[in-house]
Write an enzyme that holds these catalytic residues in place. Structure first.
Site, PDB file in Angstrom:
ATOM      1  N   SER A  32       0.826  -1.207   0.000  1.00  0.00           N
ATOM      2  CA  SER A  32       0.000   0.000   0.000  1.00  0.00           C
ATOM      3  C   SER A  32       0.861   1.258   0.000  1.00  0.00           C
ATOM      4  CB  SER A  32      -0.895  -0.023   1.238  1.00  0.00           C
ATOM      5  OG  SER A  32      -1.679   1.145   1.278  1.00  0.00           O
ATOM      6  N   ASN A 139      -4.405  -0.493   8.442  1.00  0.00           N
ATOM      7  CA  ASN A 139      -3.196   0.243   8.791  1.00  0.00           C
ATOM      8  C   ASN A 139      -3.423   0.838  10.176  1.00  0.00           C
ATOM      9  OD1 ASN A 139      -1.109   2.018   9.106  1.00  0.00           O
ATOM     10  ND2 ASN A 139      -1.727   3.403   7.464  1.00  0.00           N
ATOM     11  N   CYS A 142      -1.756   4.893  12.232  1.00  0.00           N
ATOM     12  CA  CYS A 142      -2.202   6.286  12.350  1.00  0.00           C
ATOM     13  C   CYS A 142      -2.552   6.634  13.795  1.00  0.00           C
ATOM     14  CB  CYS A 142      -3.401   6.580  11.457  1.00  0.00           C
ATOM     15  SG  CYS A 142      -4.131   5.187  10.678  1.00  0.00           S
TER      16      CYS A 142
END
Lengths: 311, 248
Positions: A32, A139, A142
């Site tokens: 990604s 993901n 963050c």
């Protein structure tokens, strides 16, 4: 005549691998953020040769991302601080995915980011059921806006909370892309597995920085960024080994992979498939070149089938 | 589909200014479509490629002109004729000459001169007569003066310290020479581009530079917020229309 017999006796190299129930024709997956939504790379090669593609990290709302410069040179690597630039989940579904499906016909990995548990949930709810999307990759690097800005991925309970919340809204396999910037990646991996994760991706980028000697200021506008590239391969490999020996779910190896030999090494460490990131940015044909080189590398090391390597 | 023949041979690599070299390369050039496109060079020993504007294309040779500013360009500067480089060619959008008006002016500062030279040549080949104004800090930093003079078009030079040509900025020359352009093309340092866009009321195109990750649109490391949404300097750029740019 002998030559012919030798050729005929040479076992066919089987590149197929499985991520749970998802079969890939080979283990090579652009990571990604290093391949957009795939179709843009079609001007370099037929991207249907790829095992899968993990698309650009997507959030609920559109994001422009961080100020420039977002990139810095490092020895055998680079630092990026793009800041999750993306057009938002609705535009991804209505504009990017259709173009992606025209160029790529295999299983797609949807990379989903969020700044709150609700955001992860909503993105996963909307991506669920989209044709060809066969895996969700979370993901968790963050910052959690409700958790003092600390990244979800640095805390075992936060990771578990995200996985549980997401699993309620999707039947797709949910993979967690683990951050290496933690004290004990195995504890986070176990927490993800116990919360119901179907697989893991190991690792995301390492936090790093550079300073410009002339200006005496950080090169990256956002000061720090994610360090990636060939330099991180040994770190990624070590973490793939540790994690894959501690969990019973598939692990996608990611970090510094640039050659077919790297792919084999990752799989020997316990990866079931491999993501290739930074190498794509240096050589747009990197993934295709790795796939092309795999049969000869397998022959060299006496590997008939890649699935015999992965755990 | 783009060719994966990315091997170029250095034919020449010479100093043309105090801090500037010209490199002549032999290799595939057929994918270039417009002046203002760039190449992305893999420099031995470095991870990221170095993006450099194309200055000229003749047959299967291309010319780049680059300032030696850091480790990457220092390594390039030390390379010799006969050595090979891995280069991704024909990147970015380049200048659009179809909307150049009746009296286009081409403005370049410092190492912004090379793509403007390519543009001027391209316009002349298409029967368009541009006026060129180059700006430098001083005569010690000047490059490519002779090449531009040989184009045989209206040509001016401005230096900030007045050591050559007119004293001042390229925009001062437009005023003092009584030029009346109706379209501009510009390439150079950001403060110069900002001043041009602010001072000239005519439309135009501006070529930007940025630290890039890939140079071909994959990584989003060189994104720009424009009046028409987020664009990648390497892919939708490096040339943008004046009214797309948001100056802060």
């Amino acid at each position: 005549m002998e030559m012919t017999e030798h050729t005929e006796n040479r076992p066919a190299r089987d590149l197929r691998v499985k991520l749970g129930n998802v079969e890939l024709k080979n283990p090579v997956i652009p990571a990604s953020g290093c391949f957009g939504y795939g179709y843009g790379m079609s001007e370099y090669y037929d991207i249907d040769v790829l095992g899968s593609i993990s698309f650009k990290g997507t959030t609920l709302e559109p994001r422009f991302g961080n100020p420039l410069p977002r990139v810095a040179e490092c020895t055998a690597g680079m630092i990026n601080s793009v800041g999750l630039q993306n057009p938002g989940i609705e535009a991804v579904i209505s504009e990017e995915l259709p173009k992606m499906r025209e160029a790529f016909h295999g299983p797609i990995i949807a990379n989903i980011s969020g700044f709150s548990i609700e955001e992860y949930r909503e993105c996963c709810r909307r991506i669920d059921g989209e044709k060809q999307v066969e895996i969700i990759e979370l993901n968790v690097s963050c910052p959690n806006v409700h958790g003092g800005g600390m990244a979800f991925g640095t805390c075992a309970t936060s990771v578990a909370d995200v996985v549980k919340a997401v699993k309620e809204v999707t039947t797709l396999p949910v993979y967690v892309k683990l951050s290496p910037n933690v004290t004990d990646i195995v504890a986070i991996a176990r927490a993800a597995e116990e919360a119901g994760a179907d697989g893991l991706c190991v690792i995301n980028t390492l936090l790093g920085m550079r300073i410009d000697l002339k200006t005496r200021k950080p090169v990256i506008a956002n000061v720090m960024g994610g360090f990636s590239g060939q330099a991180v391969f040994p770190v990624a490999l070590r973490m793939v080994w540790q994690v894959s020996h501690a969990v019973n779910i598939p692990v996608i190896g990611c970090g510094g992979v640039a050659t077919a030999d790297n792919v084999l090494e990752m799989m020997m460490a316990g990866a079931s498939a491999v993501e290739v990131g930074t190498a794509n940015l240096i050589n747009p044909w990197a993934c295709r070149d790795i796939i092309d080189a795999l049969p000869a590398a397998m022959e060299k090391y006496g590997i008939e089938s890649l699935s015999e390597l992965g755990r | 589909m783009r060719s994966n023949d990315t091997t170029y041979t250095i034919l020449d690599n010479s100093w043309i200014g105090a801090n500037t070299k010209l490199m002549l390369l032999e290799g595939p050039t057929e994918e270039f479509t417009r002046p203002g496109q760039f190449v992305n060079i893999a420099v031995p020993g470095f991870t990221l490629r170095r993006p450099i504007s194309v200055c000229d294309i003749e047959g299967d040779t291309l010319t780049i002109v680059y300032d030696v500013v850091g480790g990457g360009t220092e390594t390039l500067a030390n390379m010799k004729a006969g050595q090979k480089l891995d280069i991704l060619a024909a990147l970015g959008n380049g200048f659009d000459i179809s909307r150049c008006g009746e009296q286009p002016v081409l403005l370049a500062g410092g190492v912004g001169c090379p793509p403007i030279y390519s543009l001027a040549k391209h316009m002349i080949a298409n029967d368009i007569l541009p006026t060129v104004i180059l700006g430098f800090n001083s005569d010690k930093r000047m490059i490519m003066i002779e090449q531009f003079e040989n184009l045989d078009i209206p040509f001016y030079v401005a230096t900030l310290d007045g050591s050559y040509g007119e004293k001042g900025y390229v925009t001062d020359v437009i005023r003092t020479e009584g030029l009346n352009p109706d379209y501009f093309y510009a390439c150079g340092p950001l403060p110069m581009l900002k001043a041009i866009c602010g001072q000239l009321s005519i439309p135009g195109q501006v070529s930007l530079e940025a630290r890039m990750g890939c140079g071909f649109g994959a990584c989003m490391c060189c994104s720009l917020e424009t009046t028409r949404g987020a664009k990648r300097i390497c892919k939708e750029g490096p040339v943008f229309e004046k009214d797309e740019l948001i100056w802060k």
